[in-house]
Design a protein around this motif. Structure first.
Motif, PDB file in Angstrom:
ATOM      1  N   ASN A 148      27.098  -0.344 -22.275  1.00 48.18           N
ATOM      2  CA  ASN A 148      26.951   1.197 -22.283  1.00 48.18           C
ATOM      3  C   ASN A 148      27.148   1.920 -21.066  1.00 48.18           C
ATOM      4  O   ASN A 148      27.541   3.161 -21.133  1.00 48.18           O
ATOM      5  CB  ASN A 148      25.288   1.395 -22.519  1.00 48.18           C
ATOM      6  CG  ASN A 148      24.968   1.091 -23.947  1.00 48.18           C
ATOM      7  OD1 ASN A 148      25.833   0.581 -24.799  1.00 48.18           O
ATOM      8  ND2 ASN A 148      23.704   1.641 -24.283  1.00 48.18           N
ATOM      9  N   THR A 149      27.109   1.248 -20.018  1.00 46.27           N
ATOM     10  CA  THR A 149      27.696   1.920 -18.686  1.00 46.27           C
ATOM     11  C   THR A 149      28.999   2.005 -18.661  1.00 46.27           C
ATOM     12  O   THR A 149      29.724   3.183 -18.329  1.00 46.27           O
ATOM     13  CB  THR A 149      27.431   0.691 -17.465  1.00 46.27           C
ATOM     14  OG1 THR A 149      25.905   0.443 -17.347  1.00 46.27           O
ATOM     15  CG2 THR A 149      27.931   1.230 -16.145  1.00 46.27           C
ATOM     16  N   ASP A 203      29.841   5.015 -21.080  1.00 43.56           N
ATOM     17  CA  ASP A 203      29.111   6.266 -20.494  1.00 43.56           C
ATOM     18  C   ASP A 203      30.027   6.927 -19.490  1.00 43.56           C
ATOM     19  O   ASP A 203      29.908   8.005 -18.766  1.00 43.56           O
ATOM     20  CB  ASP A 203      27.586   6.101 -20.026  1.00 43.56           C
ATOM     21  CG  ASP A 203      27.194   7.423 -19.946  1.00 43.56           C
ATOM     22  OD1 ASP A 203      27.217   8.431 -20.643  1.00 43.56           O
ATOM     23  OD2 ASP A 203      26.573   7.338 -18.557  1.00 43.56           O
ATOM     24  N   ARG A 248      17.945   4.199 -11.529  1.00 44.46           N
ATOM     25  CA  ARG A 248      18.434   4.882 -12.967  1.00 44.46           C
ATOM     26  C   ARG A 248      17.992   4.064 -13.901  1.00 44.46           C
ATOM     27  O   ARG A 248      18.222   2.818 -14.010  1.00 44.46           O
ATOM     28  CB  ARG A 248      19.572   5.789 -13.026  1.00 44.46           C
ATOM     29  CG  ARG A 248      20.535   4.860 -12.815  1.00 44.46           C
ATOM     30  CD  ARG A 248      22.110   5.556 -13.371  1.00 44.46           C
ATOM     31  NE  ARG A 248      22.086   5.653 -14.688  1.00 44.46           N
ATOM     32  CZ  ARG A 248      23.225   5.792 -15.419  1.00 44.46           C
ATOM     33  NH1 ARG A 248      24.423   5.968 -14.719  1.00 44.46           N
ATOM     34  NH2 ARG A 248      23.055   5.930 -16.622  1.00 44.46           N
ATOM     35  N   PRO A 281      22.140   4.019 -19.748  1.00 44.35           N
ATOM     36  CA  PRO A 281      22.347   4.993 -20.767  1.00 44.35           C
ATOM     37  C   PRO A 281      22.085   4.445 -22.128  1.00 44.35           C
ATOM     38  O   PRO A 281      22.636   3.626 -22.647  1.00 44.35           O
ATOM     39  CB  PRO A 281      23.957   5.436 -20.414  1.00 44.35           C
ATOM     40  CG  PRO A 281      24.616   4.544 -20.015  1.00 44.35           C
ATOM     41  CD  PRO A 281      23.523   3.639 -19.075  1.00 44.35           C
ATOM     42  N   SER A 312      21.941   8.261 -27.578  1.00 43.46           N
ATOM     43  CA  SER A 312      22.138   9.487 -27.649  1.00 43.46           C
ATOM     44  C   SER A 312      23.045  10.252 -26.506  1.00 43.46           C
ATOM     45  O   SER A 312      23.789  11.176 -26.671  1.00 43.46           O
ATOM     46  CB  SER A 312      20.946  10.161 -27.865  1.00 43.46           C
ATOM     47  OG  SER A 312      20.094   9.865 -26.438  1.00 43.46           O
ATOM     48  N   GLU A 313      22.859   9.607 -25.422  1.00 41.89           N
ATOM     49  CA  GLU A 313      23.842  10.179 -24.127  1.00 41.89           C
ATOM     50  C   GLU A 313      25.182   9.929 -24.361  1.00 41.89           C
ATOM     51  O   GLU A 313      26.037  10.686 -24.009  1.00 41.89           O
ATOM     52  CB  GLU A 313      23.124   9.427 -22.902  1.00 41.89           C
ATOM     53  CG  GLU A 313      21.688   9.810 -22.395  1.00 41.89           C
ATOM     54  CD  GLU A 313      21.148   8.945 -21.335  1.00 41.89           C
ATOM     55  OE1 GLU A 313      21.912   8.886 -20.182  1.00 41.89           O
ATOM     56  OE2 GLU A 313      20.531   8.098 -21.565  1.00 41.89           O
ATOM     57  N   ILE A 314      25.392   8.583 -25.004  1.00 42.61           N
ATOM     58  CA  ILE A 314      26.899   8.093 -25.038  1.00 42.61           C
ATOM     59  C   ILE A 314      27.481   8.969 -26.237  1.00 42.61           C
ATOM     60  O   ILE A 314      28.602   9.406 -26.158  1.00 42.61           O
ATOM     61  CB  ILE A 314      26.958   6.834 -25.053  1.00 42.61           C
ATOM     62  CG1 ILE A 314      26.472   5.901 -24.120  1.00 42.61           C
ATOM     63  CG2 ILE A 314      28.563   6.464 -25.660  1.00 42.61           C
ATOM     64  CD1 ILE A 314      26.259   4.622 -24.138  1.00 42.61           C
ATOM     65  N   GLU A 315      26.750   9.280 -27.195  1.00 41.80           N
ATOM     66  CA  GLU A 315      27.296   9.866 -28.327  1.00 41.80           C
ATOM     67  C   GLU A 315      27.537  11.437 -27.990  1.00 41.80           C
ATOM     68  O   GLU A 315      28.599  12.031 -28.304  1.00 41.80           O
ATOM     69  CB  GLU A 315      26.433   9.851 -29.582  1.00 41.80           C
ATOM     70  CG  GLU A 315      26.529   8.491 -30.181  1.00 41.80           C
ATOM     71  CD  GLU A 315      25.721   8.202 -31.581  1.00 41.80           C
ATOM     72  OE1 GLU A 315      24.731   9.186 -31.704  1.00 41.80           O
ATOM     73  OE2 GLU A 315      26.050   7.623 -32.335  1.00 41.80           O
ATOM     74  N   ALA A 316      26.663  12.001 -27.176  1.00 41.71           N
ATOM     75  CA  ALA A 316      26.765  13.486 -26.814  1.00 41.71           C
ATOM     76  C   ALA A 316      28.090  13.454 -25.828  1.00 41.71           C
ATOM     77  O   ALA A 316      28.910  14.490 -26.031  1.00 41.71           O
ATOM     78  CB  ALA A 316      25.497  13.531 -25.788  1.00 41.71           C
ATOM     79  N   ARG A 317      28.189  12.435 -25.006  1.00 41.81           N
ATOM     80  CA  ARG A 317      29.575  12.475 -24.388  1.00 41.81           C
ATOM     81  C   ARG A 317      30.765  12.173 -25.188  1.00 41.81           C
ATOM     82  O   ARG A 317      31.907  12.806 -24.829  1.00 41.81           O
ATOM     83  CB  ARG A 317      29.445  11.288 -23.475  1.00 41.81           C
ATOM     84  CG  ARG A 317      30.749  11.092 -22.370  1.00 41.81           C
ATOM     85  CD  ARG A 317      30.712  10.046 -21.477  1.00 41.81           C
ATOM     86  NE  ARG A 317      29.647  10.177 -20.385  1.00 41.81           N
ATOM     87  CZ  ARG A 317      29.817  10.937 -19.034  1.00 41.81           C
ATOM     88  NH1 ARG A 317      31.078  11.061 -18.896  1.00 41.81           N
ATOM     89  NH2 ARG A 317      28.802  11.116 -18.302  1.00 41.81           N
ATOM     90  N   ARG A 352      31.453  15.654 -26.560  1.00 42.48           N
ATOM     91  CA  ARG A 352      31.958  16.585 -25.606  1.00 42.48           C
ATOM     92  C   ARG A 352      33.415  16.237 -25.519  1.00 42.48           C
ATOM     93  O   ARG A 352      34.424  17.155 -25.100  1.00 42.48           O
ATOM     94  CB  ARG A 352      31.298  16.238 -24.120  1.00 42.48           C
ATOM     95  CG  ARG A 352      30.064  17.216 -24.103  1.00 42.48           C
ATOM     96  CD  ARG A 352      29.396  17.405 -22.916  1.00 42.48           C
ATOM     97  NE  ARG A 352      29.361  16.198 -21.962  1.00 42.48           N
ATOM     98  CZ  ARG A 352      28.374  15.375 -22.015  1.00 42.48           C
ATOM     99  NH1 ARG A 352      27.401  15.522 -22.680  1.00 42.48           N
ATOM    100  NH2 ARG A 352      28.191  14.207 -21.282  1.00 42.48           N
TER     101      ARG A 352
END
Length: 600
Positions: free
Chosen positions: A246-247, A250, A379, A382, A385-390, A393
């Protein structure tokens, strides 16, 4: 020349040989780094130098500047190549080749001829290059020693020797080779030692191989590297690999380096990332030189985005566009952390360094950061949801920034809009783009309390520059359990590198490890009684240790173990087979000498 000490200064730098000054200007240098500026100091003259400079500070150009007057004198170009005048010794093949490339352009105007002598390459080609003559030789300790022993490398004309990353060479056990090589060079040579840190080993080596060396310190020990953003990413113990995936997903990084402790871990993680759709290569000590060179070239030209590597394999490599370093395993000491992280944030470029830290290793990670005088943002990894939002974008940015259709495309675009409609075309584009990205992993959220910054008394003392406090204890733990690892003095075992290996193999912290006793062929160590059972269970999982290294409970039979001949109590003292007093034991022994003859 027009090189300045800083961008706002107008005064030229003095002390750089004219041939090198021209090459620096042609390369686009507008300022020198602190270590390069220090090496241009004419006050050093022909003195031996002991230089400490952080990784990525431009050391190669720095020592190129420093030795130019020694090699060239007042001449602008070298004479015909014969016996070498200069020698550069580096710890790894990759660093030696990188040094050769840098010095090639730096000394191009001086018409230099450089020969490389590194392990993994054809010795016959190297021998022929030496026979043709070279002004400068760059090599690794083992291969240089081989050439000297075989009479192929003549050091009788050497004027200057540079030991690059001398601390790494000592860590790799090259001290004997270094002393042999320097013993074959003239006593009146000039010797420069470059090291990230100047510890006891480096200081002792300097006394042996240098004469009245001038100490030059250019490391900014009190300041954190401004171009590197450090992040401590807390994860659950069984979700470390998911967090690494995921890192990488992201990040906007085009080039990332992931560090693991062992070769087996490198192989496993490389296979995992390849299966998930990453363009990934690996670097480890077991690979042939051609494989390593191909992997690095793949990273440099953009065919691969991720490189998974061990510490030793990645020492000295320079990937120009590297902007993300991921520590898949917590570094065992501050030097390793700084060296790994120094692969990014080089020459003014920004970089991100992420430590993937299981919850139970948070204390160890924060202690290493504190000892390295680094501050990291804590932190969570990720989530989906954060990765899919990226992803969305990026897809939207790609669509908005796309050029208008040209004449050849216009008619077909009209047909698409008429037959499929804008919504269906947009949906098809979205699905195609999402399918090109690996699917992120699902991670269980950590409690908010776990992510709060906190530091122990030990961490605060380390950050303030004091040695970390360790609670006093005896040489052995009360009720501790003994284990053995198949590395001893003959393999140059040292607690500094054994302790991280022991902890990583069984998922324990340093506080759970008691006495460490190094024998010739193996090392015995103690694990606290409350962690011993889980430690033994963890040892059964694959990939925890390098190939050929074995950890087992003391006394357990493994083929023909050395420790089978002597069993140990919990306190570490030998237990004899015969429990009786010595006088009784002697009666059971067979008399020496010939057997009695049979009666006739």
């Amino acid at each position: 020349m027009t090189l300045n000490t800083d961008l706002n200064s107008t005064s030229p730098i003095t002390g750089i040989h004219p041939a090198l000054a021209f090459a620096l200007e042609a390369k686009g240098y507008t300022q020198l780094t602190p270590v390069q500026l220090a090496m241009a100091n004419e006050e050093h003259g022909e003195a031996d130098l002991l230089v400490s400079a952080q990784t990525g500070s431009g050391k190669t150009v720095a020592f190129g500047i420093a030795i130019a007057p020694t090699l060239l004198g007042s001449g602008e170009r070298f004479d015909a190549a014969a016996a070498p005048l200069g020698l550069i010794i580096a710890p790894t093949r990759e660093l030696a080749i990188q040094v050769q490339r840098e010095l090639d352009w730096l000394y191009a105007e001086a018409q230099i001829r450089i020969a490389t002598c590194v392990g993994g390459m054809d010795m016959r080609n190297e021998r022929r290059a030496l026979e043709r003559g070279a002004h400068l030789v760059v090599g690794t300790p083992g291969r240089l020693r081989d050439h000297i022993t075989r009479g192929a490398l003549d050091l009788s004309a050497i004027r200057a020797v540079v030991l690059d990353e001398a601390d790494e060479m000592l860590d790799l056990g090259f001290r004997d080779d270094l002393e042999f090589i320097l013993g074959a060079a003239p006593r009146d040579r000039r010797t420069l030692l470059f090291s990230a840190t100047v510890g006891r080993g480096i200081a002792e080596l300097a006394k042996t191989v240098q004469t009245n060396a001038v100490r030059v310190a250019t490391t900014a020990s009190a300041e954190q590297h401004a171009d590197i953003d450090y992040q401590l990413m807390l994860v659950r113990r069984d979700e470390r690999e998911h967090a690494i995936i995921n890192t990488l997903l992201d990040s906007d990084s085009t080039s990332a380096l992931v560090f693991c402790h062992t070769r087996e871990a490198v192989r496993h993680l490389t296979a995992r990332l390849a299966n998930r759709g990453f363009s990934v290569v690996s670097l480890s000590g077991e690979m042939a030189q051609s494989e390593r060179s191909n992997a690095l070239q793949s990273m440099r030209d953009g065919r691969s985005r991720v490189c998974v590597a061990t510490d030793v394999a990645a020492r000295g490599i320079d990937l120009p566009n590297l902007d993300l370093v991921v520590h898949a395993d917590v570094p065992g000491n501050p030097e390793t952390l700084l060296h790994r992280s120094g692969r990014t944030g080089r020459a003014g470029r920004k970089g991100v360094c992420v430590l993937i830290v299981p919850e139970n290793r948070r204390g160890a990670a924060q202690r290493v950061l504190a000892l390295a005088k680094l501050t990291a943002t804590v932190r969570a990894a990720p989530g989906i949801s954060e990765i899919e939002a990226r992803y969305r974008r990026r897809i939207l940015d790609a669509a908005v920034s796309a050029a208008e259709p040209d004449e050849l495309e216009a008619d077909f675009v009209s047909d698409l809009l008429e037959q499929a409609g804008p919504r269906r075309i947009a949906a098809a584009f979205l699905r195609e783009q999402l399918a090109a990205h690996p699917v992120p992993e699902e991670l269980l959220p950590l409690p908010a309390e776990a992510l709060k910054n906190r530091s122990s008394r030990r961490d605060r003392q380390s950050a303030e520059g004091h040695a970390p406090v360790r609670e006093p204890r005896g040489p052995d733990m009360q009720g501790g359990v003994w284990f053995t690892i198949s590395i001893g003095r003959k393999q140059r075992a040292d607690p500094k590198f054994l302790l991280p290996m022991i902890c990583n193999a069984g998922g324990v912290t340093r506080r759970d490890v008691g006495a460490i006793r190094i024998d010739d062929a193996e090392t015995r160590f103690e694990i606290s009684a409350d962690k011993a059972a889980s430690y033994a269970e963890q040892l059964k999982r694959p990939g925890g240790l390098e190939k050929g290294v074995i950890i087992a409970p003391a006394g357990e039979v493994r083929g023909k173990p050395r420790h089978a001949k002597r069993k140990f109590k919990e306190g570490g003292k030998p237990v004899h087979k015969h429990k009786g007093p010595a006088a009784d034991r002697s009666k059971t022994r067979k008399p020496k000498g010939r057997k009695p003859k049979r009666p006739a």
